[in-house]
Structures are given as structure tokens and as C-alpha cells.
Design a protein around this motif. Structure first.
Motif, PDB file in Angstrom:
ATOM      1  N   GLU A  89      -4.951  -3.960   4.680  1.00 10.76           N
ATOM      2  CA  GLU A  89      -5.019  -5.214   3.910  1.00 10.76           C
ATOM      3  C   GLU A  89      -4.182  -6.277   4.616  1.00 10.76           C
ATOM      4  OE1 GLU A  89      -4.509  -4.458  -0.459  1.00 10.76           O
ATOM      5  OE2 GLU A  89      -4.122  -2.447   0.309  1.00 10.76           O
ATOM      6  N   TRP A  90      -4.465  -6.442   5.890  1.00 11.81           N
ATOM      7  CA  TRP A  90      -3.628  -7.299   6.729  1.00 11.81           C
ATOM      8  C   TRP A  90      -3.516  -8.737   6.201  1.00 11.81           C
ATOM      9  CZ3 TRP A  90       0.088  -6.675  10.025  1.00 11.81           C
ATOM     10  CH2 TRP A  90       0.517  -7.778  10.765  1.00 11.81           C
ATOM     11  N   THR A  96       2.904   1.645  14.091  1.00 13.64           N
ATOM     12  CA  THR A  96       4.265   1.590  13.545  1.00 13.64           C
ATOM     13  C   THR A  96       4.300   1.888  12.045  1.00 13.64           C
ATOM     14  OG1 THR A  96       4.124  -0.801  13.106  1.00 13.64           O
ATOM     15  CG2 THR A  96       4.961  -0.120  15.269  1.00 13.64           C
ATOM     16  N   TYR A  97       3.276   2.616  11.548  1.00 12.48           N
ATOM     17  CA  TYR A  97       3.218   2.904  10.112  1.00 12.48           C
ATOM     18  C   TYR A  97       3.369   4.386   9.815  1.00 12.48           C
ATOM     19  CZ  TYR A  97       1.781  -1.844  10.525  1.00 12.48           C
ATOM     20  OH  TYR A  97       1.764  -3.168  10.862  1.00 12.48           O
ATOM     21  N   SER A  98       4.060   5.069  10.723  1.00 14.73           N
ATOM     22  CA  SER A  98       4.419   6.465  10.477  1.00 14.73           C
ATOM     23  C   SER A  98       5.763   6.699  11.149  1.00 14.73           C
ATOM     24  CB  SER A  98       3.359   7.400  11.058  1.00 14.73           C
ATOM     25  OG  SER A  98       3.254   7.217  12.456  1.00 14.73           O
ATOM     26  N   GLY A  99       6.383   7.824  10.812  1.00 15.93           N
ATOM     27  CA  GLY A  99       7.710   8.098  11.372  1.00 15.93           C
ATOM     28  C   GLY A  99       8.804   7.485  10.514  1.00 15.93           C
ATOM     29  N   GLU A 100       9.841   6.953  11.161  1.00 18.08           N
ATOM     30  CA  GLU A 100      11.021   6.470  10.442  1.00 18.08           C
ATOM     31  C   GLU A 100      10.795   5.087   9.831  1.00 18.08           C
ATOM     32  OE1 GLU A 100      14.039   8.179   9.970  1.00 18.08           O
ATOM     33  OE2 GLU A 100      12.818   9.846  10.719  1.00 18.08           O
ATOM     34  N   THR A 101       9.791   5.015   8.983  1.00 17.08           N
ATOM     35  CA  THR A 101       9.487   3.725   8.342  1.00 17.08           C
ATOM     36  C   THR A 101       8.979   3.942   6.930  1.00 17.08           C
ATOM     37  OG1 THR A 101       8.143   1.709   8.492  1.00 17.08           O
ATOM     38  CG2 THR A 101       7.120   3.740   9.305  1.00 17.08           C
ATOM     39  N   LEU A 105       3.855   1.061   4.756  1.00 19.14           N
ATOM     40  CA  LEU A 105       2.638   1.839   4.518  1.00 19.14           C
ATOM     41  C   LEU A 105       1.475   1.373   5.392  1.00 19.14           C
ATOM     42  CD1 LEU A 105       2.790   1.933   0.606  1.00 19.14           C
ATOM     43  CD2 LEU A 105       3.325   3.827   2.170  1.00 19.14           C
ATOM     44  N   PRO A 106       0.566   2.310   5.734  1.00 19.48           N
ATOM     45  CA  PRO A 106      -0.622   1.943   6.509  1.00 19.48           C
ATOM     46  C   PRO A 106      -1.484   0.890   5.794  1.00 19.48           C
ATOM     47  CG  PRO A 106      -0.385   4.329   6.394  1.00 19.48           C
ATOM     48  CD  PRO A 106       0.635   3.753   5.468  1.00 19.48           C
ATOM     49  N   LYS A 157       5.309  -0.950   0.633  1.00 18.40           N
ATOM     50  CA  LYS A 157       6.500  -0.178   1.008  1.00 18.40           C
ATOM     51  C   LYS A 157       6.542   1.118   0.210  1.00 18.40           C
ATOM     52  CE  LYS A 157      11.470  -0.713   1.755  1.00 18.40           C
ATOM     53  NZ  LYS A 157      12.638  -0.799   0.873  1.00 18.40           N
ATOM     54  N   ASP A 158       6.786   2.212   0.890  1.00 19.78           N
ATOM     55  CA  ASP A 158       6.837   3.526   0.249  1.00 19.78           C
ATOM     56  C   ASP A 158       8.027   3.623  -0.700  1.00 19.78           C
ATOM     57  OD1 ASP A 158       6.158   6.084  -0.403  1.00 19.78           O
ATOM     58  OD2 ASP A 158       6.792   6.969   1.490  1.00 19.78           O
TER      59      ASP A 158
END
Ligand code: ASC
Length: 127
Positions: free
Chosen positions: A77-78, A63-68, A71-72, A126-127
Motif C-alpha cells: 500500500e505504498w 527492508t521489511y523483514s529481520g530487525e524491523t 510491515l510488508p 508497524k508490527d
């Protein structure tokens, strides 16, 4: 949790949007741009406190690509990310408690601590 990536993204974005809706009005009261209404502020603080518990489950692999804008780095760094989200939950709960006093001298710093938590994660994740 079985969910399509886009549903998880929509879910967590929805929770953050709802938090921002209430936190924004609270901020306007803290800054004096809107008249402070203790009951309304307290109600919103309680909503933010409850909502803060929701987005975490929407952060899942894929869920860290596309309409978001997420950031990965969240996955890389969970522990740090999880720490930030936990801090949000704790500080929001504190703010909701302090809001009941109606004492702006206590509310202001508690509000600031929550805002710092928002910003901390945005700066890092966050980008
Ligand atoms: C808000 C909002 C955020 C935080 C952040 C605080 O009202 O939408 O993301 O405050 O700007 O620094």
C-alpha cells in the motif's frame, strides 16, 4: 541509493528515535507534565519538522523483514504509506510555525494532528 537492508533499517529507526525524543518532551509540555518553555518547544518542533523529511528514503525493497517492525504492507500500500509520511512532513511544518506563537491554544491541536499521523501509520504499517 545503494545501501544494505540493515543500514536502511538502522537509518530510518534512528530518525524515528530522534523524532520521538523531541516529540516526547513536547508532549510532556502539552500535557503540563513539564513546564512549557516556548523557546525550547519551538526548537524541538523545528527539529521534528526537519527530521520528518528523513526516514522516507530508508524504506526500500528488501527492508521489511529481520530487525524491523515495518510491515510488508508498506510496499503493498505504498501510496497510502507515502501519503502518511507526506502528512507527517506537512503537519510537522505547521506545528513548527504555530509553535512560534507560543499560544498553547493553537499548539495543542497542531501537536495532536502530528501525533495522529504517527499513530495512523503505526496502526497500519508497524508490527
Ligand atoms: C510519541 C511517539 C509516537 C507518537 C504516538 C502518537 O511521542 O513516540 O510514536 O507520539 O504515540 O500517538
Amino acid at each position: 541509493i545503494a545501501a544494505k537492508p540493515e543500514d536502511a533499517i538502522n537509518y530510518r529507526q534512528g530518525t524515528f528515535s530522534a523524532m520521538a525524543w523531541h516529540f516526547g518532551t513536547m508532549g510532556a509540555m502539552v500535557k503540563g507534565k513539564v513546564d512549557y518553555d516556548a523557546e525550547d518547544f519551538s526548537r524541538r518542533a523545528e527539529i521534528v519538522s526537519q527530521l520528518s523529511k528523513l526516514p522516507m528514503e530508508g524504506f526500500m525493497p528488501g527492508t521489511y523483514s529481520g530487525e524491523t517492525d515495518a510491515l510488508p504492507a508498506i510496499e503493498d500500500e505504498w501510496d497510502k504509506f507515502e501519503g502518511g509520511m507526506n502528512a507527517l512532513v506537512e503537519r510537522s511544518a505547521k506545528l513548527a510555525e504555530v509553535a512560534k506563537t507560543g499560544d498553547m491554544d493553537q499548539i495543542k491541536p497542531a501537536f495532536g494532528e502530528v501525533g495522529k499521523t504517527c499513530k495512523g501509520c503505526h496502526d497500519n504499517f508497524k508490527d
